[in-house]
Scaffold this motif. Structure first.
Motif, PDB file in Angstrom:
ATOM      1  N   THR A  68      -9.057  20.323  -7.036  1.00 14.23           N
ATOM      2  CA  THR A  68      -9.921  19.940  -5.918  1.00 14.23           C
ATOM      3  C   THR A  68      -9.955  18.433  -5.736  1.00 14.23           C
ATOM      4  O   THR A  68      -9.911  17.932  -4.609  1.00 14.23           O
ATOM      5  CB  THR A  68     -11.362  20.448  -6.152  1.00 14.23           C
ATOM      6  N   ASP A  69     -10.018  17.693  -6.837  1.00 12.07           N
ATOM      7  CA  ASP A  69     -10.180  16.243  -6.794  1.00 12.07           C
ATOM      8  C   ASP A  69      -8.880  15.473  -6.608  1.00 12.07           C
ATOM      9  O   ASP A  69      -8.896  14.255  -6.522  1.00 12.07           O
ATOM     10  CB  ASP A  69     -10.848  15.765  -8.082  1.00 12.07           C
ATOM     11  N   CYS A  70      -7.767  16.169  -6.530  1.00 10.44           N
ATOM     12  CA  CYS A  70      -6.482  15.478  -6.441  1.00 10.44           C
ATOM     13  C   CYS A  70      -5.651  16.024  -5.278  1.00 10.44           C
ATOM     14  O   CYS A  70      -5.751  15.545  -4.154  1.00 10.44           O
ATOM     15  CB  CYS A  70      -5.749  15.591  -7.769  1.00 10.44           C
TER      16      CYS A  70
ATOM     17  N   LEU B 178     -15.200  15.430   0.437  1.00 11.89           N
ATOM     18  CA  LEU B 178     -14.678  16.241   1.535  1.00 11.89           C
ATOM     19  C   LEU B 178     -15.790  16.697   2.481  1.00 11.89           C
ATOM     20  O   LEU B 178     -15.571  16.826   3.689  1.00 11.89           O
ATOM     21  CB  LEU B 178     -13.905  17.441   0.985  1.00 11.89           C
TER      22      LEU B 178
ATOM     23  N   LEU C 130     -15.739  16.844 -11.582  1.00 11.63           N
ATOM     24  CA  LEU C 130     -14.687  16.410 -10.665  1.00 11.63           C
ATOM     25  C   LEU C 130     -14.631  17.299  -9.426  1.00 11.63           C
ATOM     26  O   LEU C 130     -14.469  16.808  -8.301  1.00 11.63           O
ATOM     27  CB  LEU C 130     -13.334  16.409 -11.364  1.00 11.63           C
ATOM     28  N   HIS C 131     -14.769  18.611  -9.609  1.00  7.75           N
ATOM     29  CA  HIS C 131     -14.776  19.550  -8.483  1.00  7.75           C
ATOM     30  C   HIS C 131     -15.910  19.204  -7.517  1.00  7.75           C
ATOM     31  O   HIS C 131     -15.689  19.070  -6.311  1.00  7.75           O
ATOM     32  CB  HIS C 131     -14.923  20.974  -9.028  1.00  7.75           C
TER      33      HIS C 131
ATOM     34  N   ALA D 123     -11.004  22.279 -10.421  1.00  7.84           N
ATOM     35  CA  ALA D 123     -10.565  20.988 -10.954  1.00  7.84           C
ATOM     36  C   ALA D 123     -10.666  21.034 -12.479  1.00  7.84           C
ATOM     37  O   ALA D 123     -11.159  22.018 -13.049  1.00  7.84           O
ATOM     38  CB  ALA D 123     -11.426  19.861 -10.388  1.00  7.84           C
TER      39      ALA D 123
ATOM     40  N   ALA E 123     -15.354  15.896  -5.627  1.00 10.94           N
ATOM     41  CA  ALA E 123     -14.388  16.057  -4.530  1.00 10.94           C
ATOM     42  C   ALA E 123     -15.031  16.770  -3.351  1.00 10.94           C
ATOM     43  O   ALA E 123     -14.802  16.398  -2.186  1.00 10.94           O
ATOM     44  CB  ALA E 123     -13.162  16.820  -5.011  1.00 10.94           C
TER      45      ALA E 123
ATOM     46  N   LEU F 223      -7.750  17.623  -2.281  1.00 12.05           N
ATOM     47  CA  LEU F 223      -8.383  16.556  -1.521  1.00 12.05           C
ATOM     48  C   LEU F 223      -7.351  15.778  -0.699  1.00 12.05           C
ATOM     49  O   LEU F 223      -7.523  15.568   0.504  1.00 12.05           O
ATOM     50  CB  LEU F 223      -9.132  15.617  -2.475  1.00 12.05           C
TER      51      LEU F 223
END
Length: 180
Positions: free
Chosen positions: A120-122, A160, A152-153, A147, A156, A125
């Motif tokens: 999700t964070d990379c 978003l 981190l999830h 994530a 993100a 996103l």
């Protein structure tokens, strides 16, 4: 979900799903279960992406792969295959985190996108923002993303979620039932 909607599934690969991988995503299997439901519902309107390390990293990628050397090791080539559950499905591969540039030619221009996958964070996103930059409406199936950590999830999703008018948060049930 309408007949013009397409599902873009980001990086469902052993590199993120295998507990032996340094890039293991602990909630991968929970995410994969929801991805599976979406793939079934979207049928032939599904495109997968795969992250693949470059043969020779350039620019800032050199220092990145100095840290993540395992990714360049040919013995780990199978990490970059598509998850066997979806083997044979249409897919595009990229050395970049954001995959929309590679996916765009495979998705009809009038399609709205539902995006899910890891991380999700990379890559999720990056792909969602890149698709928005290209003028594509995006719905993010939050429960079909994961994530490396919940923090981190959630971070993100916060980033978003600030894309009102460009990106809408949804979930698997709403997509399948057409209530997005």
């Amino acid at each position: 979900m309408t007949q013009q909607d397409w599902l873009l599934v980001i990086d469902m690969q052993p590199a993120f799903g295998s507990p032996e991988s340094p890039w293991y995503v602990p909630d991968y299997e929970t995410c994969a279960a929801q991805v599976g439901r979406l793939v079934e519902a979207f049928s032939s309107r599904v495109l997968f992406t795969r992250f693949v390390p470059p043969t020779v990293p350039h620019g800032s990628w050199q220092s990145y792969y100095d840290i993540h050397r395992f990714a360049l090791d040919p013995r780990h080539k199978a990490l970059w295959d598509l998850d066997p559950r979806w083997s044979g499905r249409p897919a595009v591969a990229s050395h970049r985190f954001a995959k929309w540039r590679e996916a765009a030619a495979e998705v009809p221009q009038d399609a709205q996108l539902v995006i899910c996958g890891v991380a999700t964070d990379c890559c999720v996103l990056g792909t969602a923002i890149e698709a928005n930059d290209a003028g594509r409406a995006v719905r993010l199936a939050v429960d079909a993303c994961a994530a490396a950590t919940t923090t981190l999830h959630e971070a993100a999703l916060t980033v978003l979620g600030d894309r009102a008018g460009l990106l809408q948060m949804t979930d698997t049930r709403r997509e399948i039932e057409g209530q997005s």
